[in-house]
Design an enzyme around this catalytic site. Sequence first.
Site, PDB file in Angstrom:
ATOM      1  N   GLY A  72      17.559 -41.690 125.987  1.00 50.27           N
ATOM      2  CA  GLY A  72      16.520 -40.806 126.007  1.00 50.27           C
ATOM      3  C   GLY A  72      16.281 -39.967 124.574  1.00 50.27           C
ATOM      4  N   CYS A  73      15.139 -39.527 124.276  1.00 54.94           N
ATOM      5  CA  CYS A  73      14.791 -38.833 123.314  1.00 54.94           C
ATOM      6  C   CYS A  73      15.617 -37.622 123.103  1.00 54.94           C
ATOM      7  CB  CYS A  73      13.422 -38.285 123.131  1.00 54.94           C
ATOM      8  SG  CYS A  73      12.744 -37.511 124.736  1.00 54.94           S
ATOM      9  N   HIS A  74      15.688 -36.644 124.120  1.00 56.63           N
ATOM     10  CA  HIS A  74      16.670 -35.493 123.874  1.00 56.63           C
ATOM     11  C   HIS A  74      18.199 -35.839 123.577  1.00 56.63           C
ATOM     12  CE1 HIS A  74      13.424 -33.099 125.646  1.00 56.63           C
ATOM     13  NE2 HIS A  74      13.500 -33.770 126.795  1.00 56.63           N
ATOM     14  N   ALA A  75      18.460 -36.839 124.379  1.00 53.29           N
ATOM     15  CA  ALA A  75      19.900 -37.529 124.065  1.00 53.29           C
ATOM     16  C   ALA A  75      20.333 -37.783 122.784  1.00 53.29           C
ATOM     17  CB  ALA A  75      20.369 -38.592 125.225  1.00 53.29           C
ATOM     18  N   ALA A 100      18.616 -37.127 119.948  1.00 54.26           N
ATOM     19  CA  ALA A 100      18.739 -35.885 118.811  1.00 54.26           C
ATOM     20  C   ALA A 100      19.982 -35.268 119.101  1.00 54.26           C
ATOM     21  CB  ALA A 100      17.512 -35.006 119.005  1.00 54.26           C
TER      22      ALA A 100
END
Length: 317
Positions: A113-116, A118
């Site tokens: 996932g994108c948040h994950a 980063a």
Amino acid sequence: MKVFVDGQYGTTGLKIHERLSERNDVELLSIPEDHKKDPQIRIQLMNEADIVFLCLPDQAAREALTLITNPNTRIIDSSTAFRTNVDWTYGLPELSEQQRGAIASAARVSVPGCHATAFELAIHPLVHKGILPRDYPVSCHSLTGYSGGGKALIERYELGNTVESNDVLNHTKHYSLNLDHKHLPEMQKFTDLAFQPVFLPTVCNFYNGMVVTVPLVTRLLPNQPNLQNIHAALIDYYQSETFVKVIPLEGTKGMNQSNLDPTLCNGTNNAEIFVLGNDDQVLIACRLDNLGKGSSGAAIQCMNIMLGLEEGLGLSS
């Protein structure tokens, strides 16, 4: 190599299809316009492809998987469905050389996932090196563009009525207020933290781009590392990486709000890491394009590795 994008009209699928359509080293398989509602054509192409990208909601991805019976078809999934599944390889090669090797030989890869992405890029090296204890009470905040919410949220921002526009478009909005965001399991697993972080994401009035920030209080860390120590650890960990760039400390002095603009990595596959603050309180920030390194770019990077191609082929840094 033959490639099929299942769900090519979703946000991630469109980006993958656009990027691959510019390349001459892969053959993009597509369902003819007059057969778009024929499920048999879809199944045929899935099993004809060397690589299938699943760009679908979680349940649809699980169902699509049952349609692929060719043992030689390798799958890259962009949903949340398989990210912590032990039978799938997590598609973040920068975690370690071992992770990159696992992706190269994998038949099933789940894109983070994108948040994950980063969060893990910011924190994993510090846990790995023993700077951040596994049981540290980690908190995390994310500013992200509305494209990360998929078609429904994009329509609310771009086609919403007046009431929605006043309520949604003109203000940032915290969400997952029950602290149960779907990226949390992978955020914990792939940083090797003993507990899930307290994670609060915020959706903003821009299409794509994101910045994830993690604050650390150094007096609570073993040996009380200073700003320089933490920065040096990240520099060392990512020194040979193409797409992860740790910004020099000299470049962060006197930073203002415009310097940490969440959109400045847009259009690239880069993740930029900043170490901010002082020796007592450190803020680690990771900026990336949620549609690039946060989804479609990461998926293509994994495909390149799986096919033995140059890892950055078709990706800008």
